[in-house]
Design a protein around this motif. Structure first.
Motif, mmCIF file in Angstrom:
data_model
loop_
_atom_site.group_PDB
_atom_site.id
_atom_site.type_symbol
_atom_site.label_atom_id
_atom_site.label_comp_id
_atom_site.label_asym_id
_atom_site.label_seq_id
_atom_site.Cartn_x
_atom_site.Cartn_y
_atom_site.Cartn_z
ATOM 1 N N VAL A 138 0.866 -1.178 0.000
ATOM 2 C CA VAL A 138 0.000 0.000 0.000
ATOM 3 C C VAL A 138 0.900 1.224 0.000
ATOM 4 C CG1 VAL A 138 -1.898 1.204 1.142
ATOM 5 C CG2 VAL A 138 -1.684 -1.279 1.372
ATOM 6 N N VAL A 139 0.670 2.131 -0.933
ATOM 7 C CA VAL A 139 1.461 3.360 -1.011
ATOM 8 C C VAL A 139 0.522 4.555 -0.850
ATOM 9 C CG1 VAL A 139 3.156 2.267 -2.526
ATOM 10 C CG2 VAL A 139 1.281 3.585 -3.533
ATOM 11 N N GLY A 140 1.050 5.652 -0.343
ATOM 12 C CA GLY A 140 0.259 6.866 -0.156
ATOM 13 C C GLY A 140 1.083 8.093 -0.470
ATOM 14 N N SER A 141 0.499 9.048 -1.179
ATOM 15 C CA SER A 141 1.207 10.281 -1.519
ATOM 16 C C SER A 141 1.402 11.123 -0.270
ATOM 17 C CB SER A 141 0.444 11.061 -2.589
ATOM 18 O OG SER A 141 -0.838 11.450 -2.114
ATOM 19 N N MET A 142 2.525 11.827 -0.240
ATOM 20 C CA MET A 142 2.902 12.571 0.958
ATOM 21 C C MET A 142 3.082 14.057 0.725
ATOM 22 S SD MET A 142 3.211 10.505 3.593
ATOM 23 C CE MET A 142 1.974 9.287 3.175
ATOM 24 N N ASN A 143 2.916 14.544 -0.499
ATOM 25 C CA ASN A 143 3.152 15.965 -0.747
ATOM 26 C C ASN A 143 2.111 16.533 -1.697
ATOM 27 O OD1 ASN A 143 4.013 14.631 -3.039
ATOM 28 N ND2 ASN A 143 5.887 15.804 -3.281
ATOM 29 N N ARG A 144 2.212 17.805 -1.928
ATOM 30 C CA ARG A 144 1.216 18.539 -2.709
ATOM 31 C C ARG A 144 1.159 18.080 -4.158
ATOM 32 N NH1 ARG A 144 0.846 25.102 -2.691
ATOM 33 N NH2 ARG A 144 -0.876 25.361 -4.165
ATOM 34 N N SER A 145 2.300 17.770 -4.741
ATOM 35 C CA SER A 145 2.352 17.373 -6.145
ATOM 36 C C SER A 145 2.146 15.883 -6.362
ATOM 37 C CB SER A 145 3.695 17.799 -6.761
ATOM 38 O OG SER A 145 4.774 17.229 -6.037
ATOM 39 N N ALA A 146 1.931 15.118 -5.289
ATOM 40 C CA ALA A 146 1.720 13.665 -5.368
ATOM 41 C C ALA A 146 2.849 12.977 -6.120
ATOM 42 C CB ALA A 146 0.374 13.354 -6.026
ATOM 43 N N THR A 147 4.078 13.396 -5.805
ATOM 44 C CA THR A 147 5.251 12.794 -6.432
ATOM 45 C C THR A 147 6.086 11.992 -5.440
ATOM 46 O OG1 THR A 147 6.455 14.863 -6.042
ATOM 47 C CG2 THR A 147 5.429 14.573 -8.205
#
Length: 281
Positions: A34-43
């Protein structure tokens, strides 16, 4: 528009996939990521890898609630205490016969993870959109006008088909987000199981298409959104972290040669500093 309103309403993209053992043995276990985005740009993504306790080839993810809760905590640490106001969950590898299980089990676990994140006096329940991505199908599209093709003769990247050949009453669409290099392009089939965010179809399709330009290994659009790719890569890397309780052999050797009958497979812990890194790229 999601990124433009980040300060007031941060969002989070989740991706999940399960990989199954190629060795047919009694104690073979599937690996989920399971992965999750951590910043505003979803990078930038954080990752959690799980050994599945269930029988082989079952696609449902056990332990999803704890993984999502851990990712939400990681998100709040990266955003100075802010929790995502919207969640978009891309799920890979689920057949149509398991859609009900995704809604009844996995969506419930995500909601439970959110509830455990909130203040007991103020329930935290962000809207969630659940999208299943399928590539194992036999649907292909061809341009009627030869002038509306790319250099390889395939349909143009960004082609969407959401009527006629789609389901008569369910919310699904085909999106060919990449340019074919060789052979016939295979579009991805997206099934929107739940959409609490209330995306308009055109908005969700455009969001998914533009998202496919953000895969860090490529300089052009890809056939799947980045969270799906990253979860897929992390799950395969997780198989290399499997070790046998009774041996010191590496997990890669164990997965290729099989394991002794009655042995117990364990997952080597990923260092806490690496869990927030994209170490599987």
């Amino acid at each position: 528009w999601l990124a433009a309103n980040w300060e007031n309403a941060p969002f989070m993209f989740l991706g999940a996939d399960v990989t199954h053992s190629v060795v047919r043995e009694e104690n073979a276990r599937s690996i989920a990521a399971v992965v999750g985005s951590m910043n505003r740009s979803a990078t930038r993504y954080a990752t959690r890898i799980l050994v599945q306790d269930s029988i082989r080839d079952l696609e449902m993810i056990s332990g999803l609630k704890d993984a999502v809760k851990d990712l939400l905590l990681e998100f709040t640490r990266n955003t100075r205490g802010k929790k995502p106001e919207r969640i978009v969950f891309y799920r890979d590898g689920v057949s149509e016969g398991q859609f009900d299980h995704v809604i009844a089990e996995e969506l419930l676990m995500i909601k439970q993870a959110c509830q455990e994140m909130g203040d007991p006096m103020a329930e935290y329940n962000p809207p969630i959109t659940v999208i299943v991505v399928q590539k194992r199908h036999k649907t292909r599209f061809f341009a009627v006008n030869p002038g509306e093709t790319d250099r390889s003769g395939n349909i143009l990247a960004g082609t969407v088909v959401d009527q006629v050949v789609t389901h008569p009453f369910e919310y699904d669409f085909f999106l060919c987000s990449h340019s074919g290099i060789q052979g016939t392009s295979k579009p991805a089939h997206y099934h929107v199981l739940v959409d609490e965010n209330g995306f308009l179809p055109d908005v969700l399709q455009l969001l998914t298409y533009r998202f496919c330009y953000m895969y860090c290994r490529a300089t052009r659009s890809t056939s799947l959104p980045p969270p799906v790719y990253y979860a897929h890569l992390a799950a395969f890397r997780g198989r290399l972290l499997l070790t046998d309780e009774e041996t010191s052999d590496t997990a890669s050797q164990a997965s290729s040669t099989g394991n002794p009958p009655g042995s117990t497979l364990l997952m080597s812990d990923v260092h806490r500093d690496m869990k927030s890194k994209m170490f599987y790229i």
